[in-house]
Design an enzyme around this catalytic site. Structure first.
Site, mmCIF file in Angstrom:
data_model
loop_
_atom_site.group_PDB
_atom_site.id
_atom_site.type_symbol
_atom_site.label_atom_id
_atom_site.label_comp_id
_atom_site.label_asym_id
_atom_site.label_seq_id
_atom_site.Cartn_x
_atom_site.Cartn_y
_atom_site.Cartn_z
ATOM 1 N N GLU A 44 0.837 -1.296 -0.015
ATOM 2 C CA GLU A 44 -0.054 -0.062 0.019
ATOM 3 C C GLU A 44 0.962 1.198 -0.008
ATOM 4 O O GLU A 44 1.989 1.158 0.717
ATOM 5 C CB GLU A 44 -0.745 0.136 1.390
ATOM 6 C CG GLU A 44 -1.717 1.077 1.426
ATOM 7 C CD GLU A 44 -2.873 0.993 2.540
ATOM 8 O OE1 GLU A 44 -2.968 0.078 3.124
ATOM 9 O OE2 GLU A 44 -3.833 1.796 2.694
ATOM 10 N N GLU A 192 -12.707 -2.540 2.215
ATOM 11 C CA GLU A 192 -13.211 -2.102 3.750
ATOM 12 C C GLU A 192 -14.318 -1.353 3.406
ATOM 13 O O GLU A 192 -14.006 -0.475 4.135
ATOM 14 C CB GLU A 192 -12.143 -1.774 4.614
ATOM 15 C CG GLU A 192 -11.183 -3.015 4.668
ATOM 16 C CD GLU A 192 -10.351 -2.766 6.141
ATOM 17 O OE1 GLU A 192 -10.257 -1.911 6.838
ATOM 18 O OE2 GLU A 192 -9.582 -3.770 6.445
ATOM 19 N N GLU A 322 -6.018 -9.208 3.329
ATOM 20 C CA GLU A 322 -5.233 -8.581 4.394
ATOM 21 C C GLU A 322 -5.326 -9.470 5.694
ATOM 22 O O GLU A 322 -6.080 -9.913 6.228
ATOM 23 C CB GLU A 322 -5.864 -7.357 4.677
ATOM 24 C CG GLU A 322 -5.758 -6.095 3.727
ATOM 25 C CD GLU A 322 -6.055 -4.792 4.133
ATOM 26 O OE1 GLU A 322 -5.852 -4.451 5.276
ATOM 27 O OE2 GLU A 322 -6.607 -4.015 3.281
ATOM 28 N N GLN A 371 2.280 -6.123 5.355
ATOM 29 C CA GLN A 371 2.065 -5.861 4.294
ATOM 30 C C GLN A 371 3.729 -6.191 3.797
ATOM 31 O O GLN A 371 4.552 -6.558 4.612
ATOM 32 C CB GLN A 371 2.010 -4.266 3.990
ATOM 33 C CG GLN A 371 0.724 -4.046 4.377
ATOM 34 C CD GLN A 371 0.498 -2.506 3.722
ATOM 35 O OE1 GLN A 371 1.090 -1.724 3.070
ATOM 36 N NE2 GLN A 371 -1.122 -1.963 4.067
HETATM 37 O O1 AHR Z 1 -2.977 -2.418 6.230
HETATM 38 C C1 AHR Z 1 -3.031 -1.388 6.647
HETATM 39 C C2 AHR Z 1 -4.799 -0.993 6.681
HETATM 40 O O2 AHR Z 1 -5.717 -2.059 7.466
HETATM 41 C C3 AHR Z 1 -5.542 -1.199 5.482
HETATM 42 O O3 AHR Z 1 -4.969 -0.097 4.641
HETATM 43 C C4 AHR Z 1 -6.815 -1.315 5.498
HETATM 44 O O4 AHR Z 1 -7.434 -1.999 4.448
HETATM 45 C C5 AHR Z 1 -6.893 -2.142 6.863
HETATM 46 O O5 AHR Z 1 -7.921 -1.532 7.773
#
Ligand code: AHR
Length: 519
Positions: A44, A192, A322, A371
């Site tokens: 991200e 989300e 995620e 991530q």
């Molecule tokens: O990974 C960090 C954040 O966690 C992401 O941007 C979001 O989709 C989730 O709440």
């Protein structure tokens, strides 16, 4: 016993048993493929994931290819990264892709309102991301903006990426230096949407999903796999509403508006207010972490059951796009950047989750750890020109043996370890057979103190020979790899294995993960 066999043939199951650790494998019932996309990543525009972690720009003294770090690409290729999800996360729903194409010096600067309020100069955009995927030889997973973007904007992005026809979007792409379209299969319709992606109700999102998806087209032979924004942990009604709409309120070809539904679940050691340190934690926090992370199995099975009810033909994939540990940020770093170190505890959380995804691969078609670099449970950390491969990296490396292999159903009987109020099964694992007939078994012992003898029994006629073994462990619960130090946690040879035809005994140290290869 018949019942256990039947259950094992359908799913792998875990039975807590005092003092005994036995894994029974059923190779003759192996039929489901473990998609390599379970080993996917998430990158991200957050903190130092994209900028510094991946993108240093073509003029950087750090060795790079068209601005992308060579050391990072090599490390990621070594773990055969199958896909990368981009550009978010929460960032995706504030991202306007047109800001990130064309002459970099002319690109708009925006504020990254989700993550630290820093300036986003859009120097890493669509062309740079697709170049990253080409350098990694992996598939892009693009998450579209449904929260603050228009239908036209999303439709244009897909046309820009994948169309070979004559149109304003394809002309623009060519003008920006890319003659031929790219191939893009995986496309997320929002992220989300119950939270940062628009604060929507499921009824509202469901209609948005149908509308946006309708205008996001397949061009030529590029067929999109559209991923709906799914639930957080155990919000089963969210999944149920989406799949009920798809199954019962949609006819014929229109059903193509959804191919997968996402699920997000982060392992939060204590709670959202006191997430706990990534490196400096108590035995009790070790227990909390493993108790919480093992809940992934319950959520995956729960959402799969909802999908089974409405989609018995298994057309909709469960996409865990995620997952991972979320601790406090490293002291002294920007709280909006979510930078955390990574220890042996993270390695075991990774192996346990990956085994859960393998064992549920009938439904789980993709997963993306959050991530990839410098954010949350990363496989790589960077500091200027330096790079660290984390304990989690080595688990991904060890588990490459399962990519696209066929799951061997299993029954795990495990003893428990008890810390405070938490009673946690010590042993978990999964097994697969690859295209050359090699069997790979991965086993985790999450007990922080006790070594374990684990019996592995292979059902059926065939006898096996031990080929090789690997282990990841460390001296301390919080052993880690750091800049300017030799690695404390990586893959070592594991020989503590006795094989007698179809019966195997292994002795694993406390807090370890092993991989056994048999032929
Ligand atoms: O990974 C960090 C954040 O966690 C992401 O941007 C979001 O989709 C989730 O709440």
């Amino acid at each position: 016993m018949k019942k256990i066999l039947l259950a094992a043939a359908l799913f792998s199951i875990l039975i807590p048993v005092k003092g005994q650790n036995i894994i029974t494998l059923y190779p003759d019932s192996a039929k489901e493929q473990i998609s390599r996309h379970i080993y996917g990543h998430f990158a991200e525009h957050l903190g130092r994931c994209i900028y510094e972690g991946i993108w240093v720009g073509p003029d950087s003294p750090i060795p790079n290819t068209r601005g992308i770090r060579n050391d990072v690409v090599k490390a990621l290729r070594d773990i055969k990264v199958p896909n990368v999800r981009w550009p978010g996360g929460c960032f995706a729903d504030t991202y306007h892709w047109m800001d990130g194409v064309g002459d970099p010096s002319q690109r708009k600067k925006i504020v990254n309102t989700n993550w630290g309020g820093v300036t986003e100069d859009n120097s890493f955009g669509t062309h740079e991301f697709m170049d990253l995927c080409e350098q990694l030889e992996c598939e892009p997973v693009i998450c579209g903006n449904i929260g603050s973007g228009t239908v036209q904007e999303m439709a244009d992005w897909v046309e820009y990426l994948t169309s070979d026809a004559e149109s304003p979007m394809t002309e623009l792409r060519k003008k920006n230096g890319r003659e031929k379209p790219w191939k893009v299969k995986y496309f997320g319709i929002g992220n989300e949407t119950w939270g940062c992606g628009g604060n929507m109700t499921v009824e509202y999102y469901s209609n948005q999903l149908r509308k946006y998806s309708n205008f996001v087209k397949n061009y030529g032979d590029n067929v999109l796999y559209k991923i709906a924004s799914g639930s957080n942990d155990k919000d089963y009604p969210w999944t149920e509403h989406l799949v009920d709409q798809w199954a019962n309120k949609t006819q014929g070809y229109l059903k193509g508006y959804m191919s997968g539904i996402s699920l997000h679940y982060y392992t939060i050691c204590n709670n959202w207010d006191i997430k706990g340190s990534a490196t400096d934690f108590s035995k009790e926090e070790w227990g909390n972490t493993f108790f919480k992370t093992k809940m992934m199995d319950e959520f995956v099975k729960g959402h799969s059951a909802v999908l089974d009810k409405y989609d018995p033909e298994n057309k909709i994939g469960l996409i865990i796009d995620e997952w991972g540990n979320w601790f406090e940020v490293e002291p002294g770093t920007n709280p909006g950047f979510l930078y955390q170190q990574n220890t042996l505890r993270d390695a075991l959380v990774a192996s346990i989750n990956l085994d859960i995804f393998n064992n549920n691969c009938t439904r789980v078609k993709m997963a993306n750890i959050a991530q990839m670099i410098n954010v949350l449970q990363s496989v790589i950390l960077t500091k200027k020109e330096k790079l660290v491969l984390t304990p989690t990296y080595y688990v991904f490396k060890m588990f490459t043996v399962h990519h696209d292999a066929t799951l061997i159903p299993s029954v795990v009987k495990s003893d428990n370890f008890v810390i405070g109020d938490n009673t946690i099964p010590s042993i978990s694992g999964s097994a697969s057979v690859d295209k050359d007939g090699k069997v790979h078994i991965t086993v985790t012992n999450a007990d922080p103190d006790m070594s374990k003898e684990v019996k592995i029994e292979l059902d059926g006629e065939k006898s096996y020979k031990f080929v090789r073994g690997e282990i990841i462990t460390g001296k301390e619960l919080n052993s880690l790899n750091d800049f300017d130090k030799s690695e404390e946690v990586n893959i070592k040879e594991f020989k503590n294995v006795k094989v007698n035809g179809k019966n195997i005994e292994i002795k694993m140290p406390s807090k370890s993960v092993v991989m056994i290869e048999l032929k």
